[in-house]
Write an enzyme that holds these catalytic residues in place. Structure first.
Site, PDB file in Angstrom:
ATOM      1  N   ARG A  90       0.798  -1.307  -0.074  1.00 35.80           N
ATOM      2  CA  ARG A  90      -0.064   0.012   0.116  1.00 35.80           C
ATOM      3  C   ARG A  90       0.756   1.430   0.095  1.00 35.80           C
ATOM      4  O   ARG A  90       0.289   2.284  -0.754  1.00 35.80           O
ATOM      5  CB  ARG A  90      -0.945  -0.004   1.163  1.00 35.80           C
ATOM      6  N   HIS A  94       0.338   4.276  -2.499  1.00 31.12           N
ATOM      7  CA  HIS A  94       0.123   5.722  -2.121  1.00 31.12           C
ATOM      8  C   HIS A  94       1.310   6.815  -2.533  1.00 31.12           C
ATOM      9  O   HIS A  94       0.982   7.891  -2.511  1.00 31.12           O
ATOM     10  CB  HIS A  94      -0.205   5.646  -0.759  1.00 31.12           C
ATOM     11  N   VAL A  98       0.639   9.977  -5.883  1.00 31.26           N
ATOM     12  CA  VAL A  98       0.726  11.297  -5.588  1.00 31.26           C
ATOM     13  C   VAL A  98       2.021  11.980  -6.015  1.00 31.26           C
ATOM     14  O   VAL A  98       3.289  11.821  -5.575  1.00 31.26           O
ATOM     15  CB  VAL A  98       0.776  11.679  -3.771  1.00 31.26           C
ATOM     16  N   ASN A 122      -3.935   8.911   4.650  1.00 29.69           N
ATOM     17  CA  ASN A 122      -2.864   8.129   5.063  1.00 29.69           C
ATOM     18  C   ASN A 122      -2.718   8.332   6.590  1.00 29.69           C
ATOM     19  O   ASN A 122      -1.819   7.314   7.191  1.00 29.69           O
ATOM     20  CB  ASN A 122      -1.616   8.931   4.570  1.00 29.69           C
ATOM     21  N   HIS A 221      -6.099  -6.121  -2.374  1.00 27.87           N
ATOM     22  CA  HIS A 221      -6.925  -6.443  -1.450  1.00 27.87           C
ATOM     23  C   HIS A 221      -7.003  -7.606  -1.091  1.00 27.87           C
ATOM     24  O   HIS A 221      -7.913  -8.242   0.122  1.00 27.87           O
ATOM     25  CB  HIS A 221      -8.243  -5.810  -1.457  1.00 27.87           C
ATOM     26  N   THR A 222      -6.255  -8.621  -1.420  1.00 21.81           N
ATOM     27  CA  THR A 222      -6.250 -10.026  -1.160  1.00 21.81           C
ATOM     28  C   THR A 222      -5.776 -10.217  -0.065  1.00 21.81           C
ATOM     29  O   THR A 222      -5.737 -11.340   0.891  1.00 21.81           O
ATOM     30  CB  THR A 222      -5.849 -11.074  -2.283  1.00 21.81           C
ATOM     31  N   ASP A 276      -9.850  -9.837   3.168  1.00 22.00           N
ATOM     32  CA  ASP A 276     -10.314 -11.255   2.608  1.00 22.00           C
ATOM     33  C   ASP A 276     -10.075 -12.220   3.729  1.00 22.00           C
ATOM     34  O   ASP A 276      -9.070 -12.516   4.398  1.00 22.00           O
ATOM     35  CB  ASP A 276      -9.346 -11.538   1.409  1.00 22.00           C
ATOM     36  N   SER A 279      -8.115 -15.735   3.734  1.00 20.35           N
ATOM     37  CA  SER A 279      -6.650 -15.903   3.573  1.00 20.35           C
ATOM     38  C   SER A 279      -6.166 -14.218   3.515  1.00 20.35           C
ATOM     39  O   SER A 279      -5.363 -13.762   2.409  1.00 20.35           O
ATOM     40  CB  SER A 279      -6.376 -16.377   2.243  1.00 20.35           C
TER      41      SER A 279
END
Length: 356
Positions: A90, A94, A98, A122, A221-222, A276, A279
């Site tokens: 992430r 991010h 920007v 953030n 996002h897993t 998730d 997992s």
């Protein structure tokens, strides 16, 4: 000796080897070498359509142990905190969204600017700064003022994915670090989990990415977790109805678990739930399976199913984990080329939190 037979078997062997090698090459991510010449340089105007002067072998001579140092640093952090894998991934997102992949997200506030760490998307959310700083310190011991913090972030994101069972991809290198950061730009440019798909896609397009990249990179996002305040409205008061989101309500077990984790009180806002649940520390395609079952945790996840093109891609990835891994690697390279500083632009920071 029958040279005719030897020649026949030699030719047959070479033919089989050629077919195998062809399949092996095609097993790499689609577009894996697109836009790169034989020297490993990224050709402007080709391949992914993003302009940069990055090179896979940029540090081969100046810092040959770089990738091993980064790998070791990520592994040490992961042993102590399995959540850090998602956090490092992430962090790279991010940073790139920007003003490009320039390490600006790592900068502390100064007299000259308010940085990105405390921007709304953030604040009390983005993590991993100390891991990057520790890795940077190790690299400085071997290769002083040679490797940018932006490149460390890109490599750490890749190692985080591999460490959790995801695909490996070669990371083009040679980014330089920015001298400044912008809280305002972070507030404006970063996609929000509350935004409609149209707005999220527009932010991707502004960077030279597209809807496919939205769907593929959302697959990150897993792994990882979300704070309760991001999705709690779906549990108790979806769109002002006073009722749960019907999609989540259809899975009574999941809804009950989420309500237990995130009770409808302000004090639960910062609690965490797995993006998730099946997992949370395994990089796989379960995220897309969840969307197909209408149990994506965030609005910005489940909304992918409202667009026919995006929904078709979700279906493909839910059925084919290899396809997801391949396309994820390609999209990560694309994103990692956004707005990079190279050559004489930017600097190489001695410490990632400070511009000088």
């Amino acid at each position: 000796m029958d040279y005719t037979k030897i020649s026949y078997w030699s030719i047959s062997y070479l033919a089989i080897l050629t077919l195998f090698f062809k399949d092996f090459v095609f097993s790499f991510p689609s577009g894996y070498n697109n836009g790169y010449n034989n020297h490993g340089n990224y050709n402007k105007g080709h391949g992914y359509g993003l302009t940069s002067d990055l090179n896979y072998r940029f540090y081969d001579r100046s810092c040959p142990r770089l990738q091993m140092i980064v790998k070791s640093g990520v592994w040490r952090a992961f042993k102590d905190d399995s959540r850090i894998a998602a956090s490092l991934l992430r962090l790279h997102f991010h940073d790139c969204f920007v003003n490009g992949c320039d390490g600006s997200i790592l900068l502390n506030d100064s007299e000259d600017f308010k940085g990105e760490k405390n921007a709304r998307p953030n604040r009390n959310s983005v993590r991993g700064f100390e891991v990057i700083e520790d890795i940077k310190s190790d690299i400085e011991s071997s290769c002083p003022l040679t490797v940018s913090c932006a490149d460390i972030v890109a490599l750490a994101a890749r190692e985080a994915v591999v460490l959790t069972g995801g695909p490996f991809w070669s990371v083009p290198l040679g980014r330089r670090d920015s001298l400044t950061a912008s809280e305002q730009a972070a507030n404006t440019n970063l996609p929000s989990p509350f935004e409609p798909l149209e707005n999220i896609t527009a932010k991707f397009v502004n960077l030279g990415l597209d809807l496919k990249d939205v769907v593929v990179l959302s697959g990150a996002h897993t792994i990882g977790f979300a704070q309760c305040f991001v999705f709690k409205h779906r549990l108790f008061n979806f769109k002002g109805s006073g009722q749960p989101d019907p999609n989540l309500a259809a899975s009574s077990a999941l809804l009950s678990t989420l309500k237990d984790t995130c009770p409808n009180v302000d004090s639960s806002n910062s609690k965490l739930a797995a993006l998730d649940a099946a997992s949370s520390v395994k990089f796989d395609n379960a995220y897309y399976v969840n969307l197909m079952n209408n149990i994506g945790l965030l609005d910005s996840d489940q909304t992918l199913m409202t667009d026919p093109t995006a929904a078709a891609m979700v279906k493909s990835y839910s059925e084919n984990p290899y396809l997801f891994s391949r396309d994820f690697a390609v999209s990560m390279v694309k994103m990692g080329n956004v707005g990079v500083l190279t050559g004489s632009d930017g600097v190489i920071r001695a410490k990632c939190g400070f511009p000088g």
